[in-house]
Design a protein around this motif. Sequence first.
Motif, PDB file in Angstrom:
ATOM      1  N   VAL A 118       0.749  -1.331  -0.031  1.00 18.54           N
ATOM      2  CA  VAL A 118      -0.023   0.124  -0.053  1.00 18.54           C
ATOM      3  C   VAL A 118       0.802   1.180  -0.038  1.00 18.54           C
ATOM      4  O   VAL A 118       1.704   1.204   0.713  1.00 18.54           O
ATOM      5  N   PHE A 119       0.741   2.233  -1.038  1.00 16.04           N
ATOM      6  CA  PHE A 119       1.378   3.332  -1.037  1.00 16.04           C
ATOM      7  C   PHE A 119       0.987   4.376  -0.001  1.00 16.04           C
ATOM      8  O   PHE A 119      -0.464   4.621   0.133  1.00 16.04           O
ATOM      9  N   LEU A 120       1.670   4.829   0.774  1.00 13.18           N
ATOM     10  CA  LEU A 120       1.295   6.037   1.818  1.00 13.18           C
ATOM     11  C   LEU A 120       1.521   7.396   1.406  1.00 13.18           C
ATOM     12  O   LEU A 120       0.769   8.175   1.490  1.00 13.18           O
ATOM     13  N   LYS A 121       3.095   7.657   1.019  1.00 10.64           N
ATOM     14  CA  LYS A 121       3.190   9.015   0.498  1.00 10.64           C
ATOM     15  C   LYS A 121       4.483   8.908  -0.254  1.00 10.64           C
ATOM     16  O   LYS A 121       5.232   8.004  -0.188  1.00 10.64           O
ATOM     17  N   GLN A 122       4.981  10.131  -0.812  1.00 12.51           N
ATOM     18  CA  GLN A 122       6.189  10.448  -1.522  1.00 12.51           C
ATOM     19  C   GLN A 122       7.189  11.191  -0.774  1.00 12.51           C
ATOM     20  O   GLN A 122       6.714  12.114  -0.102  1.00 12.51           O
ATOM     21  N   LEU A 123       8.398  10.790  -0.726  1.00 11.30           N
ATOM     22  CA  LEU A 123       9.359  11.212   0.274  1.00 11.30           C
ATOM     23  C   LEU A 123       9.984  12.410  -0.643  1.00 11.30           C
ATOM     24  O   LEU A 123       9.833  12.753  -1.884  1.00 11.30           O
ATOM     25  N   THR A 124      10.904  13.202   0.155  1.00 10.10           N
ATOM     26  CA  THR A 124      11.663  14.257  -0.676  1.00 10.10           C
ATOM     27  C   THR A 124      12.278  13.889  -1.659  1.00 10.10           C
ATOM     28  O   THR A 124      12.769  14.609  -2.616  1.00 10.10           O
ATOM     29  N   SER A 125      13.136  12.664  -1.674  1.00  6.48           N
ATOM     30  CA  SER A 125      14.032  12.317  -2.611  1.00  6.48           C
ATOM     31  C   SER A 125      13.226  11.779  -3.675  1.00  6.48           C
ATOM     32  O   SER A 125      13.959  11.276  -4.913  1.00  6.48           O
ATOM     33  N   GLY A 126      11.838  11.806  -3.815  1.00  2.92           N
ATOM     34  CA  GLY A 126      11.316  11.000  -4.953  1.00  2.92           C
ATOM     35  C   GLY A 126      10.842   9.680  -4.717  1.00  2.92           C
ATOM     36  O   GLY A 126       9.893   9.053  -5.516  1.00  2.92           O
ATOM     37  N   LEU A 127      11.368   8.962  -3.732  1.00  2.00           N
ATOM     38  CA  LEU A 127      11.233   7.621  -3.454  1.00  2.00           C
ATOM     39  C   LEU A 127       9.720   7.486  -3.002  1.00  2.00           C
ATOM     40  O   LEU A 127       9.081   8.441  -2.104  1.00  2.00           O
ATOM     41  N   LEU A 128       9.029   6.185  -2.858  1.00  2.00           N
ATOM     42  CA  LEU A 128       7.767   5.946  -2.399  1.00  2.00           C
ATOM     43  C   LEU A 128       7.802   5.180  -1.051  1.00  2.00           C
ATOM     44  O   LEU A 128       8.668   4.319  -1.028  1.00  2.00           O
ATOM     45  N   LEU A 129       7.051   5.750  -0.100  1.00  2.00           N
ATOM     46  CA  LEU A 129       6.938   5.143   1.226  1.00  2.00           C
ATOM     47  C   LEU A 129       5.819   4.118   1.007  1.00  2.00           C
ATOM     48  O   LEU A 129       4.624   4.604   0.801  1.00  2.00           O
ATOM     49  N   VAL A 130       6.153   2.776   1.207  1.00  2.00           N
ATOM     50  CA  VAL A 130       4.989   1.668   1.098  1.00  2.00           C
ATOM     51  C   VAL A 130       5.070   1.005   2.456  1.00  2.00           C
ATOM     52  O   VAL A 130       6.212   0.778   2.938  1.00  2.00           O
ATOM     53  N   THR A 131       4.226   0.126   2.457  1.00  2.00           N
ATOM     54  CA  THR A 131       4.011  -1.095   3.520  1.00  2.00           C
ATOM     55  C   THR A 131       3.117  -1.989   3.079  1.00  2.00           C
ATOM     56  O   THR A 131       2.169  -1.804   2.432  1.00  2.00           O
ATOM     57  N   GLY A 132       3.283  -3.360   3.685  1.00  2.00           N
ATOM     58  CA  GLY A 132       2.596  -4.338   3.320  1.00  2.00           C
ATOM     59  C   GLY A 132       1.054  -4.361   3.509  1.00  2.00           C
ATOM     60  O   GLY A 132       0.251  -4.620   2.583  1.00  2.00           O
ATOM     61  N   PRO A 133       0.437  -4.204   4.763  1.00  2.00           N
ATOM     62  CA  PRO A 133       1.176  -3.866   5.969  1.00  2.00           C
ATOM     63  C   PRO A 133       2.123  -5.303   6.473  1.00  2.00           C
ATOM     64  O   PRO A 133       1.835  -6.358   5.923  1.00  2.00           O
ATOM     65  N   PHE A 134       2.905  -5.196   7.443  1.00  2.00           N
ATOM     66  CA  PHE A 134       3.960  -6.207   7.792  1.00  2.00           C
ATOM     67  C   PHE A 134       3.004  -7.256   8.509  1.00  2.00           C
ATOM     68  O   PHE A 134       3.153  -8.434   8.230  1.00  2.00           O
ATOM     69  N   LYS A 135       1.803  -7.046   8.918  1.00  2.00           N
ATOM     70  CA  LYS A 135       0.994  -8.081   9.604  1.00  2.00           C
ATOM     71  C   LYS A 135       0.449  -9.049   8.673  1.00  2.00           C
ATOM     72  O   LYS A 135       0.110 -10.252   8.783  1.00  2.00           O
ATOM     73  N   ILE A 136       0.273  -8.247   7.516  1.00  2.00           N
ATOM     74  CA  ILE A 136      -0.547  -9.278   6.534  1.00  2.00           C
ATOM     75  C   ILE A 136       0.478 -10.104   5.630  1.00  2.00           C
ATOM     76  O   ILE A 136       0.258 -11.258   5.446  1.00  2.00           O
ATOM     77  N   ASN A 137       1.277  -9.379   4.962  1.00  2.00           N
ATOM     78  CA  ASN A 137       2.184 -10.134   3.881  1.00  2.00           C
ATOM     79  C   ASN A 137       3.605  -9.888   4.317  1.00  2.00           C
ATOM     80  O   ASN A 137       4.507 -10.363   3.525  1.00  2.00           O
TER      81      ASN A 137
END
Length: 238
Positions: free
Chosen positions: A111-130
């Motif tokens: 799941v995409f959460l937000k874009q960081l200053t460097s242009g990279l994407l902050l994502v998570t599984g979530p960890f508890k699921i996958n």
Amino acid sequence: MARSKELVPGVGRLSRSQVFVARGLHKGIKKSDTPAAETPAPHVEKSIGGDKNGGKRLVPTTKAPRFYPAEDVRQPKKSRKSPNPPSLRSSITPGTVLILLAGRYRGKRVVFLKQLTSGLLLVTGPFKINGVPLRRVNQAYVIATSTSVDVSAVKIDDKLNDAYFTKTATKGARSAEEEFFEDGKPKAKQPLPESKTADQKEIDNSLIAAIKKTENLSKYLKASWGLSKGQFPHQLVF
């Protein structure tokens, strides 16, 4: 770089009048009101004591360097361009489910959460699921799907930036004998800080609550993605 490239030897891309305009010679010489700074004299005359020293001597204003390179060292060209982070794809919005195509978790849905200053994407599984933790990914190595999760209730702290994911370099005092005998052995694994574990649990709890509102969405995120024989990604609809 020349303003007018040569198409063939002796024939330029621009005419003489076009080069004249490009150089801005029609604007005239720029005049400034501020007076030009006076350049210091290269030598200063100083009086020297002693009968056999001549009385006066020319001394250079700036002292020459004591050491100089034996060979000419090429200076790197200074660039005036400042790199800007890439713009976010229109198909990627907060809450969009992405498919990772490279890295340790390739084939996983995140799941995409937000874009960081460097242009990279902050994502998570979530960890508890996958099992995919909070991490940064390049948008060139993801496939954006039409599935999305409502992340309006998910609170993303400002501390989740690029500096949050940098590793601290730890160098311990080790002797050469210890390094010799430990050659080939796997390094001791550093434990994950408790603060990062708490951040992961906090985001997982709020994200899982939003995922449970949609039927079978948790099963969809848990399943890995891959291509079978005869399947082509450009023919699929995600």
